[in-house]
Design an enzyme around this catalytic site. Structure first.
Site, PDB file in Angstrom:
ATOM      1  N   ASP A  57     -50.982  29.653 -28.532  1.00  0.00           N
ATOM      2  CA  ASP A  57     -49.867  28.732 -28.354  1.00  0.00           C
ATOM      3  C   ASP A  57     -48.907  28.987 -29.516  1.00  0.00           C
ATOM      4  O   ASP A  57     -49.076  29.953 -30.280  1.00  0.00           O
ATOM      5  CB  ASP A  57     -50.349  27.270 -28.258  1.00  0.00           C
ATOM      6  CG  ASP A  57     -50.907  26.733 -29.568  1.00  0.00           C
ATOM      7  OD1 ASP A  57     -50.994  27.500 -30.554  1.00  0.00           O
ATOM      8  OD2 ASP A  57     -51.270  25.549 -29.608  1.00  0.00           O
ATOM      9  N   CYS A  69     -54.797  29.019 -31.760  1.00  0.00           N
ATOM     10  CA  CYS A  69     -53.962  27.809 -31.698  1.00  0.00           C
ATOM     11  C   CYS A  69     -53.897  27.261 -33.128  1.00  0.00           C
ATOM     12  O   CYS A  69     -54.112  28.016 -34.072  1.00  0.00           O
ATOM     13  CB  CYS A  69     -54.508  26.803 -30.680  1.00  0.00           C
ATOM     14  SG  CYS A  69     -56.179  26.208 -30.971  1.00  0.00           S
ATOM     15  N   THR A  72     -55.822  24.991 -34.670  1.00  0.00           N
ATOM     16  CA  THR A  72     -57.148  24.836 -35.296  1.00  0.00           C
ATOM     17  C   THR A  72     -58.221  25.763 -34.729  1.00  0.00           C
ATOM     18  O   THR A  72     -59.304  25.887 -35.300  1.00  0.00           O
ATOM     19  CB  THR A  72     -57.657  23.404 -35.063  1.00  0.00           C
ATOM     20  OG1 THR A  72     -57.672  23.173 -33.639  1.00  0.00           O
ATOM     21  CG2 THR A  72     -56.758  22.380 -35.738  1.00  0.00           C
ATOM     22  N   HIS A 110     -76.270  35.543 -32.641  1.00  0.00           N
ATOM     23  CA  HIS A 110     -77.105  34.521 -32.001  1.00  0.00           C
ATOM     24  C   HIS A 110     -76.532  33.994 -30.693  1.00  0.00           C
ATOM     25  O   HIS A 110     -77.282  33.652 -29.794  1.00  0.00           O
ATOM     26  CB  HIS A 110     -77.308  33.326 -32.953  1.00  0.00           C
ATOM     27  CG  HIS A 110     -78.168  33.656 -34.130  1.00  0.00           C
ATOM     28  ND1 HIS A 110     -78.679  32.692 -34.976  1.00  0.00           N
ATOM     29  CD2 HIS A 110     -78.603  34.852 -34.625  1.00  0.00           C
ATOM     30  CE1 HIS A 110     -79.403  33.267 -35.923  1.00  0.00           C
ATOM     31  NE2 HIS A 110     -79.359  34.587 -35.741  1.00  0.00           N
ATOM     32  N   HIS A 156     -82.879  35.081 -28.844  1.00  0.00           N
ATOM     33  CA  HIS A 156     -81.565  34.526 -28.503  1.00  0.00           C
ATOM     34  C   HIS A 156     -81.206  34.769 -27.039  1.00  0.00           C
ATOM     35  O   HIS A 156     -80.416  34.032 -26.468  1.00  0.00           O
ATOM     36  CB  HIS A 156     -80.492  35.117 -29.416  1.00  0.00           C
ATOM     37  CG  HIS A 156     -80.785  34.848 -30.857  1.00  0.00           C
ATOM     38  ND1 HIS A 156     -80.803  33.572 -31.390  1.00  0.00           N
ATOM     39  CD2 HIS A 156     -81.146  35.683 -31.864  1.00  0.00           C
ATOM     40  CE1 HIS A 156     -81.135  33.636 -32.664  1.00  0.00           C
ATOM     41  NE2 HIS A 156     -81.351  34.904 -32.979  1.00  0.00           N
TER      42      HIS A 156
HETATM   43  C1  RB5 Z   1     -50.528  22.184 -31.396  1.00  0.00           C
HETATM   44  O1  RB5 Z   1     -49.753  21.313 -32.155  1.00  0.00           O
HETATM   45  C2  RB5 Z   1     -52.006  22.007 -31.707  1.00  0.00           C
HETATM   46  O2  RB5 Z   1     -52.439  20.767 -31.281  1.00  0.00           O
HETATM   47  C3  RB5 Z   1     -52.806  23.101 -31.062  1.00  0.00           C
HETATM   48  O3  RB5 Z   1     -52.338  24.326 -31.519  1.00  0.00           O
HETATM   49  C4  RB5 Z   1     -54.300  23.154 -31.330  1.00  0.00           C
HETATM   50  O4  RB5 Z   1     -54.564  23.109 -32.708  1.00  0.00           O
HETATM   51  C5  RB5 Z   1     -55.153  22.272 -30.559  1.00  0.00           C
HETATM   52  O5  RB5 Z   1     -56.387  22.328 -30.651  1.00  0.00           O
END
Ligand code: RB5
Length: 150
Positions: A8, A65, A67, A98, A133
């Site tokens: 994203d 993304c 996180t 694993h 595993h």
């Molecule tokens: C976008 O602002 C953010 O929410 C997205 O990139 C992501 O981190 C969601 O898990």
């Protein structure tokens, strides 16, 4: 190895850094978006790439993304996907040894590029350990069979 890449907006710059890394190493990949300057929902792009691995068209996916968490959640809705958010070399190594991870998710707001590339390198180069595993992976596949409709 054929890698499906996606991000994203929050993972876009990290994805571009990973793109350069893959090009330099001659690793086959396709970028399923998003493009520069877009503001998008990670779900739409995670889905495009995860679907390609689930269908067997691509071997692995790398999804970026903010996180790495949202991408993992959406990718793991697809059968056969084992998406793992990794934050260091250790989690990257164990996700392969694993969990036989076939989808790496990374956080562009968390990881500097050099650390992310180290994770990518380890994740791409580490083999699944098999042995005990394997039976756990088989059980995950059985969970999918019992619960997934696709
Ligand atoms: C976008 O602002 C953010 O929410 C997205 O990139 C992501 O981190 C969601 O898990």
């Amino acid at each position: 190895m054929k890698v499906a890449l996606a991000s994203d907006h929050a993972g876009y710059e990290l994805k571009i850094g990973i793109t350069k890394y893959l090009v330099e190493r001659g690793i086959d990949f396709y970028d399923f978006g998003c493009g520069p300057g877009e503001n998008v929902d990670y779900v739409d792009y995670g889905e495009k790439a995860a679907q390609k691995v689930s269908s067997g068209e691509y071997t692995r996916a790398i999804l970026c993304c903010g996180t790495g968490l949202g991408m993992a959640i959406v990718a793991n809705k697809y059968s056969g996907i084992r998406a793992t958010p990794c934050y260091d070399g250790y989690t990257a190594e164990l996700s392969r040894q694993h969990n036989d991870s076939n989808c790496l998710t990374l956080g562009g707001r968390i990881l500097p590029l050099d650390e992310a590339l180290e994770i990518v390198k380890i994740w791409l180069e580490t083999d699944f350990e098999e042995g005990r595993h394997r039976q756990r992976i088989n059980k995950i596949l059985q969970v999918e069979e019992r619960n997934f409709k696709t």
